[in-house]
Design a protein around this motif. Structure first.
Motif, short mmCIF file in Angstrom:
data_model
loop_
_atom_site.label_atom_id
_atom_site.label_comp_id
_atom_site.label_asym_id
_atom_site.label_seq_id
_atom_site.Cartn_x
_atom_site.Cartn_y
_atom_site.Cartn_z
N LEU A 1 0.84 -1.18 0.00
CA LEU A 1 0.00 0.00 0.00
C LEU A 1 0.89 1.25 0.00
N ASP B 1 -5.04 -1.84 -7.32
CA ASP B 1 -5.60 -2.25 -6.03
C ASP B 1 -4.51 -3.03 -5.31
N GLU C 1 -4.60 -4.94 -2.86
CA GLU C 1 -5.00 -6.27 -2.40
C GLU C 1 -5.10 -7.27 -3.55
N GLU D 1 -6.00 1.59 -1.77
CA GLU D 1 -7.08 0.85 -1.15
C GLU D 1 -8.40 1.48 -1.61
#
Length: 330
Positions: free
Chosen positions: A69, A106, A108, A303
């Motif tokens: 991140l 993203d 994730e 995020e």
């Protein structure tokens, strides 16, 4: 503005319930001429970090990797919400040409985030911010009302101590524009690969801050012929330049005419010293002649379901940012 870049859109006003920007025409994801060509391979040399995910393949095998991140930082006092919809933000400002190639994914899933609205803004070669020239430091000394995201005290060999005056920091303090100039500001749309490219100039520096560019990423809004509506800000950050490139730029006019003492990358109280995760750009340029131009690139792991507007959850100046990929990542 060149080739197939679109013209800037009209100004707009931000309200409390939605964010709306006006785009000019339907060619919002057009390439940037030569800049678009550069962007295509801008990320090939980056080293992915973090866990496996469902994104781009890291090799010819099925192995896949994600980026950590990207650090959140303060918005700073000089943000103007989507005032210019354009890729070429240079206007008539002098300086070393800079092509800024960004990719938004993203963190994730590793998947690229398409149709996001990306803002960038920064000072000119002598430290002035458009919209706030009367508050900017400029090329000599620090007048009253200097940039309020700059820590107090004259930069020395040691990092400046303490938090900045009211109006900067990680807690908001937005200043209303003092003039109608808008150079070195722009907003554009990410393509299907999550990429967006801007044409600008290498930023200068001002009292108390290292060389940097501000950015915001807005998602979940809707692009129409009328503009971009709704959504939220999922990332507020800053991009940084290594010392070698900054020292090289300082030998080129108009940067070389600045009389402002410079804060180095390691002295800066906003940059968290975490490299790419903290916003450090990958730079390509002729080492013997940086004046010919620079290509800066970075992948931002964001995020998308979170809200990070840079006014209440960003890293505080002087604080050490956490490397954890949490909602409050610095």
């Amino acid at each position: 503005m060149t080739g197939n870049q679109t013209a800037e859109g009209p100004k707009h006003k931000k309200n409390l319930t939605r964010r709306k920007v006006v785009v000019a025409g339907a060619g919002v994801v057009a390439a940037v001429g030569a800049g678009g060509t550069l962007a295509a391979g801008a990320f090939a040399g980056e080293t992915p970090k973090g866990k496996k995910g469902a994104g781009a393949s890291a090799s010819s095998s099925s192995s896949e990797v994600c980026y950590k991140l990207t650090s959140e930082t303060t918005e700073g006092p000089y943000y103007i919400d989507a005032d210019k919809i354009r890729q070429d933000i240079t206007e008539d400002k002098e300086g070393i040409p800079l092509t800024l190639s960004l990719k938004v994914i993203d963190s994730e899933t590793c998947k690229p985030i398409a149709n996001a609205a990306v803002d960038i803004w920064h000072c000119d070669a002598l430290g002035l911010y458009s919209g706030y020239e009367s508050l900017s430091t400029g090329g000599g000394g620090a007048p009253s009302g200097a940039p309020s995201d700059a820590p107090s005290g004259t930069p020395t060999g040691e990092p400046p101590s303490g938090e900045p005056p009211a109006g900067g920091g990680g807690g908001g303090g937005h200043e209303e524009p003092t003039d109608d100039k808008r150079y070195l500001r722009g907003t554009w749309k990410t393509d299907k690969q999550g990429r967006v490219t801007f044409k600008t100039v290498f930023p200068g520096w001002y009292r108390g801050r290292t060389v940097h560019i501000h950015t915001k990423v807005h998602v979940d809004g809707k692009w129409t012929d009328a503009g971009y509506e709704g959504g939220h800000t999922c990332h507020t950050g800053q991009f940084f330049f290594d010392e070698v490139s900054v020292l090289a730029s300082a030998e080129v006019e108009p940067y070389s005419t600045s009389t402002t003492e410079r804060t180095t990358l390691t002295e800066d109280t906003i940059y968290d010293q975490s490299g790419t995760q903290g916003g450090l750009l990958k730079l390509k340029y002729n080492k013997k002649n940086i004046a010919k131009g620079v290509l800066g690139s970075i992948t931002m792991g964001v995020e998308p379901d979170a809200t990070h507007d840079g006014t209440d959850d960003a890293v505080q100046p002087g604080a050490s940012a956490s490397a954890s990929a949490s909602a409050s990542a610095s």
